[in-house]
Design a protein around this motif. Structure first.
Motif, PDB file in Angstrom:
ATOM      1  N   ALA A  20     -20.399  -4.636  51.487  1.00  0.00           N
ATOM      2  CA  ALA A  20     -20.166  -5.067  52.875  1.00  0.00           C
ATOM      3  C   ALA A  20     -19.064  -4.242  53.527  1.00  0.00           C
ATOM      4  CB  ALA A  20     -19.815  -6.550  52.907  1.00  0.00           C
ATOM      5  N   LEU A  21     -18.021  -3.922  52.772  1.00  0.00           N
ATOM      6  CA  LEU A  21     -16.926  -3.114  53.308  1.00  0.00           C
ATOM      7  C   LEU A  21     -17.411  -1.708  53.657  1.00  0.00           C
ATOM      8  CD1 LEU A  21     -13.864  -2.980  53.932  1.00  0.00           C
ATOM      9  CD2 LEU A  21     -13.601  -2.067  51.617  1.00  0.00           C
ATOM     10  N   ILE A  22     -18.160  -1.107  52.760  1.00  0.00           N
ATOM     11  CA  ILE A  22     -18.681   0.240  53.001  1.00  0.00           C
ATOM     12  C   ILE A  22     -19.630   0.242  54.199  1.00  0.00           C
ATOM     13  CG2 ILE A  22     -20.149   2.069  52.039  1.00  0.00           C
ATOM     14  CD1 ILE A  22     -18.845   1.411  49.285  1.00  0.00           C
ATOM     15  N   ALA A  23     -20.515  -0.728  54.258  1.00  0.00           N
ATOM     16  CA  ALA A  23     -21.449  -0.820  55.390  1.00  0.00           C
ATOM     17  C   ALA A  23     -20.698  -1.033  56.703  1.00  0.00           C
ATOM     18  CB  ALA A  23     -22.447  -1.954  55.151  1.00  0.00           C
ATOM     19  N   GLY A  24     -19.659  -1.848  56.669  1.00  0.00           N
ATOM     20  CA  GLY A  24     -18.863  -2.080  57.872  1.00  0.00           C
ATOM     21  C   GLY A  24     -18.158  -0.828  58.345  1.00  0.00           C
ATOM     22  N   ALA A  25     -17.641  -0.051  57.414  1.00  0.00           N
ATOM     23  CA  ALA A  25     -16.979   1.204  57.780  1.00  0.00           C
ATOM     24  C   ALA A  25     -17.978   2.169  58.405  1.00  0.00           C
ATOM     25  CB  ALA A  25     -16.320   1.836  56.558  1.00  0.00           C
ATOM     26  N   GLU A  26     -19.158   2.253  57.819  1.00  0.00           N
ATOM     27  CA  GLU A  26     -20.193   3.124  58.378  1.00  0.00           C
ATOM     28  C   GLU A  26     -20.557   2.678  59.794  1.00  0.00           C
ATOM     29  OE1 GLU A  26     -21.516   5.890  57.337  1.00  0.00           O
ATOM     30  OE2 GLU A  26     -20.954   5.963  55.224  1.00  0.00           O
ATOM     31  N   GLN A  27     -20.685   1.389  59.987  1.00  0.00           N
ATOM     32  CA  GLN A  27     -21.095   0.853  61.288  1.00  0.00           C
ATOM     33  C   GLN A  27     -20.011   0.977  62.346  1.00  0.00           C
ATOM     34  OE1 GLN A  27     -22.340  -3.258  61.184  1.00  0.00           O
ATOM     35  NE2 GLN A  27     -22.466  -3.396  63.411  1.00  0.00           N
ATOM     36  N   TYR A  28     -18.780   0.591  62.005  1.00  0.00           N
ATOM     37  CA  TYR A  28     -17.721   0.495  63.002  1.00  0.00           C
ATOM     38  C   TYR A  28     -16.797   1.718  63.080  1.00  0.00           C
ATOM     39  CZ  TYR A  28     -19.038  -4.428  63.021  1.00  0.00           C
ATOM     40  OH  TYR A  28     -19.741  -5.608  63.115  1.00  0.00           O
ATOM     41  N   LEU A  29     -16.527   2.358  61.959  1.00  0.00           N
ATOM     42  CA  LEU A  29     -15.524   3.425  61.961  1.00  0.00           C
ATOM     43  C   LEU A  29     -16.093   4.821  62.186  1.00  0.00           C
ATOM     44  CD1 LEU A  29     -13.233   2.218  59.034  1.00  0.00           C
ATOM     45  CD2 LEU A  29     -13.095   1.666  61.476  1.00  0.00           C
ATOM     46  N   VAL A  74      -6.266   1.763  67.617  1.00  0.00           N
ATOM     47  CA  VAL A  74      -6.400   0.722  68.643  1.00  0.00           C
ATOM     48  C   VAL A  74      -7.789   0.711  69.287  1.00  0.00           C
ATOM     49  CG1 VAL A  74      -3.928   0.646  69.115  1.00  0.00           C
ATOM     50  CG2 VAL A  74      -5.377   2.210  70.433  1.00  0.00           C
ATOM     51  N   HIS A  75      -8.679   1.546  68.803  1.00  0.00           N
ATOM     52  CA  HIS A  75     -10.039   1.588  69.349  1.00  0.00           C
ATOM     53  C   HIS A  75     -10.734   0.247  69.061  1.00  0.00           C
ATOM     54  CE1 HIS A  75     -14.223   2.724  69.933  1.00  0.00           C
ATOM     55  NE2 HIS A  75     -13.766   3.762  70.636  1.00  0.00           N
ATOM     56  N   PRO A  76     -11.510  -0.270  70.009  1.00  0.00           N
ATOM     57  CA  PRO A  76     -12.185  -1.554  69.807  1.00  0.00           C
ATOM     58  C   PRO A  76     -13.074  -1.619  68.559  1.00  0.00           C
ATOM     59  CG  PRO A  76     -12.335  -0.895  72.106  1.00  0.00           C
ATOM     60  CD  PRO A  76     -11.706   0.247  71.370  1.00  0.00           C
ATOM     61  N   LEU A  77     -13.715  -0.515  68.189  1.00  0.00           N
ATOM     62  CA  LEU A  77     -14.539  -0.520  66.975  1.00  0.00           C
ATOM     63  C   LEU A  77     -13.683  -0.654  65.717  1.00  0.00           C
ATOM     64  CD1 LEU A  77     -17.275   2.151  67.779  1.00  0.00           C
ATOM     65  CD2 LEU A  77     -17.596  -0.327  67.496  1.00  0.00           C
ATOM     66  N   HIS A  78     -12.504  -0.048  65.708  1.00  0.00           N
ATOM     67  CA  HIS A  78     -11.603  -0.199  64.565  1.00  0.00           C
ATOM     68  C   HIS A  78     -11.139  -1.647  64.459  1.00  0.00           C
ATOM     69  CE1 HIS A  78      -7.709  -0.056  62.400  1.00  0.00           C
ATOM     70  NE2 HIS A  78      -8.396   0.757  61.607  1.00  0.00           N
ATOM     71  N   LEU A  79     -10.784  -2.235  65.581  1.00  0.00           N
ATOM     72  CA  LEU A  79     -10.339  -3.626  65.581  1.00  0.00           C
ATOM     73  C   LEU A  79     -11.473  -4.552  65.132  1.00  0.00           C
ATOM     74  CD1 LEU A  79      -8.288  -3.590  68.898  1.00  0.00           C
ATOM     75  CD2 LEU A  79      -7.461  -3.236  66.551  1.00  0.00           C
ATOM     76  N   GLU A  80     -12.701  -4.232  65.506  1.00  0.00           N
ATOM     77  CA  GLU A  80     -13.851  -5.024  65.075  1.00  0.00           C
ATOM     78  C   GLU A  80     -14.078  -4.878  63.568  1.00  0.00           C
ATOM     79  OE1 GLU A  80     -18.314  -6.051  66.727  1.00  0.00           O
ATOM     80  OE2 GLU A  80     -17.240  -4.353  67.587  1.00  0.00           O
ATOM     81  N   PHE A  81     -13.915  -3.669  63.045  1.00  0.00           N
ATOM     82  CA  PHE A  81     -14.013  -3.452  61.597  1.00  0.00           C
ATOM     83  C   PHE A  81     -13.000  -4.314  60.853  1.00  0.00           C
ATOM     84  CE2 PHE A  81     -12.047  -1.319  57.958  1.00  0.00           C
ATOM     85  CZ  PHE A  81     -13.115  -1.290  57.083  1.00  0.00           C
ATOM     86  N   VAL A  82     -11.773  -4.336  61.335  1.00  0.00           N
ATOM     87  CA  VAL A  82     -10.723  -5.124  60.682  1.00  0.00           C
ATOM     88  C   VAL A  82     -11.135  -6.595  60.607  1.00  0.00           C
ATOM     89  CG1 VAL A  82      -8.346  -5.954  60.897  1.00  0.00           C
ATOM     90  CG2 VAL A  82      -8.861  -3.523  61.242  1.00  0.00           C
ATOM     91  N   GLU A  83     -11.637  -7.134  61.697  1.00  0.00           N
ATOM     92  CA  GLU A  83     -11.993  -8.556  61.738  1.00  0.00           C
ATOM     93  C   GLU A  83     -13.270  -8.881  60.966  1.00  0.00           C
ATOM     94  OE1 GLU A  83     -10.136 -11.074  62.893  1.00  0.00           O
ATOM     95  OE2 GLU A  83      -8.616  -9.524  63.281  1.00  0.00           O
ATOM     96  N   LYS A  84     -14.280  -8.023  61.074  1.00  0.00           N
ATOM     97  CA  LYS A  84     -15.597  -8.355  60.528  1.00  0.00           C
ATOM     98  C   LYS A  84     -15.866  -7.820  59.124  1.00  0.00           C
ATOM     99  CE  LYS A  84     -17.865  -8.970  64.964  1.00  0.00           C
ATOM    100  NZ  LYS A  84     -18.903  -8.477  65.881  1.00  0.00           N
ATOM    101  N   ALA A  85     -15.208  -6.753  58.733  1.00  0.00           N
ATOM    102  CA  ALA A  85     -15.482  -6.156  57.420  1.00  0.00           C
ATOM    103  C   ALA A  85     -14.261  -6.172  56.503  1.00  0.00           C
ATOM    104  CB  ALA A  85     -15.989  -4.730  57.590  1.00  0.00           C
ATOM    105  N   VAL A  93      -4.769  -3.550  50.543  1.00  0.00           N
ATOM    106  CA  VAL A  93      -5.021  -2.210  51.049  1.00  0.00           C
ATOM    107  C   VAL A  93      -3.729  -1.401  50.961  1.00  0.00           C
ATOM    108  CG1 VAL A  93      -4.518  -2.774  53.458  1.00  0.00           C
ATOM    109  CG2 VAL A  93      -6.046  -0.894  52.951  1.00  0.00           C
ATOM    110  N   VAL A  94      -3.869  -0.123  50.669  1.00  0.00           N
ATOM    111  CA  VAL A  94      -2.746   0.819  50.699  1.00  0.00           C
ATOM    112  C   VAL A  94      -3.210   2.017  51.512  1.00  0.00           C
ATOM    113  CG1 VAL A  94      -1.275   2.355  49.343  1.00  0.00           C
ATOM    114  CG2 VAL A  94      -1.808   0.080  48.482  1.00  0.00           C
TER     115      VAL A  94
END
Length: 99
Positions: A20-29, A74-85, A93-94
């Motif tokens: 899920a984390l990898i898929a979220g990064a692909e989708q949002y980041l 601060v991009h909205p997609l990055h913020l969405e990744f943080v919340e959803k993935a 995280v480091v």
């Protein structure tokens, strides 16, 4: 160049957290403007004692400069990744940033 390396430890109690984390990064980041190079993957096993094998996922991003990385944060997609993935799937995280 500005490099941004993120090491993720996923929540072991959540089946599929790594996927899920990898898929979220692909989708949002991946689509965020300014990302010059994008690579995400699972920890690679190693026989060498000096290689940290405690994490599950690593993300490597390269930007032209620090300002682009600051804009990415601060991009909205990055913020969405943080919340959803990130938040639902990660225990720790480091981050390593370098120029």
């Amino acid at each position: 160049m500005f490099s941004h390396v993120v090491i993720f430890w996923t929540k072991p109690e959540i089946p599929g957290a790594t996927d899920a984390l990898i898929a979220g990064a692909e989708q949002y980041l991946r689509p965020i403007p300014g990302v010059r190079s994008f690579h995400i993957g699972r920890m690679a096993k190693s026989h060498r004692d000096v290689v940290d094998q405690t994490y599950q996922v690593a993300l490597y991003l390269q930007f032209e400069n620090k300002q682009q990385q600051d804009d990415y944060q601060v991009h909205p997609l990055h913020l969405e990744f943080v919340e959803k993935a990130f938040k639902p799937n990660c225990a720790r995280v480091v981050i390593y940033d370098f120029e």
